[in-house]
Scaffold this active site. Structure first.
Site, PDB file in Angstrom:
ATOM      1  N   GLU A   1      -5.473  20.701 -60.709  1.00  0.00           N
ATOM      2  CA  GLU A   1      -4.448  21.429 -61.447  1.00  0.00           C
ATOM      3  C   GLU A   1      -3.460  22.088 -60.483  1.00  0.00           C
ATOM      4  O   GLU A   1      -3.845  22.622 -59.444  1.00  0.00           O
ATOM      5  CB  GLU A   1      -5.089  22.480 -62.349  1.00  0.00           C
ATOM      6  CG  GLU A   1      -6.040  21.884 -63.383  1.00  0.00           C
ATOM      7  CD  GLU A   1      -6.385  22.848 -64.498  1.00  0.00           C
ATOM      8  OE1 GLU A   1      -5.971  24.029 -64.405  1.00  0.00           O
ATOM      9  OE2 GLU A   1      -7.053  22.434 -65.454  1.00  0.00           O
TER      10      GLU A   1
ATOM     11  N   GLU B   1      -4.796  36.704 -58.061  1.00  0.00           N
ATOM     12  CA  GLU B   1      -3.736  35.987 -57.359  1.00  0.00           C
ATOM     13  C   GLU B   1      -2.386  36.340 -57.980  1.00  0.00           C
ATOM     14  O   GLU B   1      -2.303  36.842 -59.107  1.00  0.00           O
ATOM     15  CB  GLU B   1      -3.965  34.475 -57.411  1.00  0.00           C
ATOM     16  CG  GLU B   1      -3.905  33.873 -58.790  1.00  0.00           C
ATOM     17  CD  GLU B   1      -4.238  32.388 -58.803  1.00  0.00           C
ATOM     18  OE1 GLU B   1      -4.766  31.907 -57.785  1.00  0.00           O
ATOM     19  OE2 GLU B   1      -3.970  31.733 -59.816  1.00  0.00           O
TER      20      GLU B   1
ATOM     21  N   LYS C   1     -13.625  28.430 -58.342  1.00  0.00           N
ATOM     22  CA  LYS C   1     -12.198  28.657 -58.101  1.00  0.00           C
ATOM     23  C   LYS C   1     -11.935  29.346 -56.769  1.00  0.00           C
ATOM     24  O   LYS C   1     -10.931  29.064 -56.109  1.00  0.00           O
ATOM     25  CB  LYS C   1     -11.603  29.461 -59.263  1.00  0.00           C
ATOM     26  CG  LYS C   1     -11.521  28.675 -60.568  1.00  0.00           C
ATOM     27  CD  LYS C   1     -10.958  29.520 -61.673  1.00  0.00           C
ATOM     28  CE  LYS C   1     -10.693  28.692 -62.923  1.00  0.00           C
ATOM     29  NZ  LYS C   1     -11.907  28.067 -63.460  1.00  0.00           N
TER      30      LYS C   1
ATOM     31  N   GLU D   1      -6.693  24.739 -58.874  1.00  0.00           N
ATOM     32  CA  GLU D   1      -8.125  24.509 -58.903  1.00  0.00           C
ATOM     33  C   GLU D   1      -8.391  23.030 -59.159  1.00  0.00           C
ATOM     34  O   GLU D   1      -7.490  22.282 -59.535  1.00  0.00           O
ATOM     35  CB  GLU D   1      -8.776  25.335 -60.015  1.00  0.00           C
ATOM     36  CG  GLU D   1      -8.256  24.976 -61.414  1.00  0.00           C
ATOM     37  CD  GLU D   1      -8.872  25.826 -62.505  1.00  0.00           C
ATOM     38  OE1 GLU D   1     -10.068  26.163 -62.365  1.00  0.00           O
ATOM     39  OE2 GLU D   1      -8.180  26.141 -63.476  1.00  0.00           O
TER      40      GLU D   1
END
Length: 663
Positions: free
Chosen positions: A275, A200, A116, A289
């Protein structure tokens, strides 16, 4: 084409790959742990190989054991499924070094897009819109707090190698960031053998939409529409659908082309999923990701495209070219997927383990598909994800797919452990869901206190009262046919009974009628037509012309009925027996309020208190791990710790005493 492949996974995905391989004429090898020696995928495969003890770190995550199984059986290729080693670059490299084909992308793509942190860096360099965040490795909890403050709360703490909601925490303040970092790191290490996490910005009111891509070795990359995956709990998807009720054709095209562009940057070959988080009001989408593997929710894409993604993964790994272009991809109708979990939705979705004493999925056909990895008598253990099955429905419209799903949920008969079917029945009946007004906050907003009985679909109680009375009449008719007439058993119409249901008594008259019975309740006749036979777990009937499926369990003098998520008990008495039953005393359950009980079977990871300690309401008392998820148990009120009944490292049963509080 490969003559034999090994499936480096378990459960429903292993069974799914075996079915596709069998259709293609390919023999299969299953690997299994000690806990799975009698599992469905082991029994389905042509061969099976034992690879270690129950914990996944000692079995399904053991690369050398899987390579040895390939060499032992002569398997030429490995399908990793999802989870476990499916996104491990080291696994692909080890297979390649051993001359075994990995059915998936190469090591470079897995590293670049499967991680990721690295995938977000690559996306930024490629000019793709990404969510603001800190993508370097975070060393400790205090650094996590500092970073979270700089980004601005709320923030999402995520495991770099994570998936399935594991290693993920939402934090709204410093304390939650500190605690979330510790829990996410521990879960990541336990589930993925990789404790790196990143932080994030959390996008509020978001929709989670993903694009399915397929790419071959000849430079052909296509997208197969999108999947709406916004219905989530604890960041784990619960319901998925395809297409999304939110996307316009123009937005679908833009997201699809961007997904394909990302795949091309790493020379991606296989099935993969990109995604996105999409702002519900703005329509702006952000790259999250890329999953370099098959997704749990891939069946909804298969249902609307007619493509078998597992088959295409195998064909691409075998060096075959895609036989269709982007212009030839057509989306037909609508598909829904619901994940059937072993958990108790009435107890805050706590995991449930145990044996499936009865297991009867709905009949598969044109509108219904069931992907499952269990059979009647199988066990859901504490070592793995608690998913029992995936239930998929298809229809020409979204409303049709929802209606098929609601009927199929009524027909899904599971006994022996708790499951989330009542919750799913409630979800699919929500007006907000039906109109497509959904975000990733849907469950938190609609079920702020978890599932309660008043959130189940509103049903006319007359339906279940009439069904219970009709069943009682049919049972007596059967007994009369078997044993002959006995005094008092003559079936003289009408039969007059009293049905105790939902804490009320309802006088009914039951008359024979063509194809069934007419049940009179409060001077209103309810027509019940059914061919139900005594002993069947499902009673399929029409009630006043409407199709109804009710699950039934007999418990001596009562019927336990399940319908549309509602579970209720019905007693059918003679009028005189009902009068006497009203006088019966009821025993109250013991008061356990002075104990902290384990809400699930699991491992007591930590105790944060000691005897004699004063604690405040909301303070963390203990952490119990189940299904690889850490669950923090907190004090409900200010109190004093009187006695510890368990120690860190103990295996706990459900409702086992952990802590005793002062009176």
């Amino acid at each position: 084409m490969f003559s034999k492949i090994l499936i480096a996974n378990r459960g429903e995905i292993a069974c799914r790959v075996i079915k596709t391989a069998r259709k293609m004429g390919i023999k299969t090898v299953a690997v299994y742990s000690e806990a799975d020696k009698q599992a469905s995928h082991v029994l389905m495969a042509d061969e099976s190989v034992y690879i270690g003890p129950a914990p996944s770190a000692q079995s399904y995550l053991q690369i050398n054991a899987i390579i040895d199984a390939c060499k032992k059986t002569g398997a030429q290729a490995v399908h990793p499924g999802y989870g476990f080693l499916s996104e491990k670059r080291e696994f692909q490299e080890a297979l390649s070094a051993a001359g075994i084909t990995f059915i998936g992308p190469d090591a470079h793509a897995i590293f670049a897009m499967g991680d990721k942190i690295e995938s977000k860096k690559l996306a930024r360099e490629a000019g793709v819109s990404t969510v603001p965040g800190f993508l370097d490795v975070i060393q400790n909890a205090e650094e996590a707090v500092k970073i979270a403050r700089e980004i601005g709360y709320p923030v999402m703490i995520k495991a770099s190698a994570g998936g399935g909601g594991k290693g993920m925490r939402l934090a709204w303040n410093d304390d939650e960031a500190r605690e979330g970092f510790v829990s996410a790191t521990n879960e990541a290490k336990s589930s993925f053998a990789d404790d790196r996490v990143f932080i994030e910005k959390f996008i509020e009111q978001p929709r989670h939409i993903e694009i399915q891509v397929l790419a071959d070795s000849f430079g052909n990359t296509v997208y197969l529409g999108e999947r709406e995956c916004s219905i989530q709990r604890r960041h784990q998807k619960v319901i998925e659908e395809a297409p999304s009720p939110f996307l316009s054709p123009e937005m679908r095209k833009a997201m699809g082309e961007q997904a394909c562009a990302l795949a091309r940057t790493v020379n991606y070959k296989s099935a993969g999923t990109v995604e996105f988080i999409v702002g519900g009001s703005t329509g702006q989408f952000y790259f999250l990701e890329m999953n370099t593997r098959l997704q749990v929710e891939h069946p909804v894409t298969e249902m609307i495209t007619g493509l078998d993604l597992v088959e295409w993964m195998i064909r691409i790994a075998n060096g075959e070219k895609l036989s269709f272009t982007q212009d030839e991809v057509k989306l037909d109708g609508w598909a829904m997927e619901a994940r059937i979990y072993a958990e108790d939705p009435f107890r805050n979705f706590l995991p449930s383990t145990g044996r499936l004493t009865r297991y009867q999925p709905p009949q598969e056909g044109n509108h219904v598909r069931v992907d499952t990895g269990v059979d009647e008598g199988g066990e859901i253990s504490m070592y793995y994800d608690p998913m029992i099955a995936k239930l998929i429905t298809h229809g020409p419209t979204r409303d049709a797919a929802i209606n098929h799903m609601r009927q199929a949920l009524d027909e899904y008969y599971i006994r022996g452990l708790s499951h989330n079917i009542p919750f799913l029945a409630s979800l699919f009946s929500k007006e907000r869901f039906v109109r497509g007004d959904i975000t990733t906050n849907f469950i938190a907003e609609e079920y702020p206190h978890g599932l309660t009985t008043d959130q189940l679909p509103a049903e006319d109680p007359s339906d279940l009262i009439a069904v219970a009375a009709a069943m009682k009449r049919r049972i007596i008719e059967r007994n009369v046919r078997i044993s002959g007439q006995f005094p008092g058993h003559e079936m003289k119409p009408p039969v007059q009974w009293s049905v105790y249901f939902d804490k009320q008594y309802h006088d009914v008259d039951v008359h024979p009628a063509p194809g069934g019975y007419a049940v009179v309740i409060k001077d209103e006749a309810v027509e019940v037509k059914t061919d139900w036979q005594v002993g069947d777990p499902l009673i399929r009937a029409t009630v006043d012309g409407r199709p109804v499926c009710v699950q039934v369990d007999r418990t001596g003098v009562s019927f336990r009925l399940s319908h549309a998520g509602l579970r209720a008990e019905a007693f059918v008495f003679t009028r005189r027996t009902a009068e006497l039953y009203r006088l019966m005393p009821f025993k109250l359950p013991p008061d356990m309020s002075k104990y902290l009980l384990s809400p699930m079977p699991g491992l007591l990871v930590r105790l944060m208190v000691e005897e004699g300690q004063e604690v405040k309401a909301g303070e963390a008392l203990a952490v119990v791990e189940a299904m690889k998820m850490e669950n923090t148990l907190r004090a409900e009120r200010d109190t004093v710790i009187a006695k510890l009944h368990a120690n860190a490292g103990d295996s706990l049963a459900v409702d086992q005493k952990i802590i005793e509080f002062a009176a």
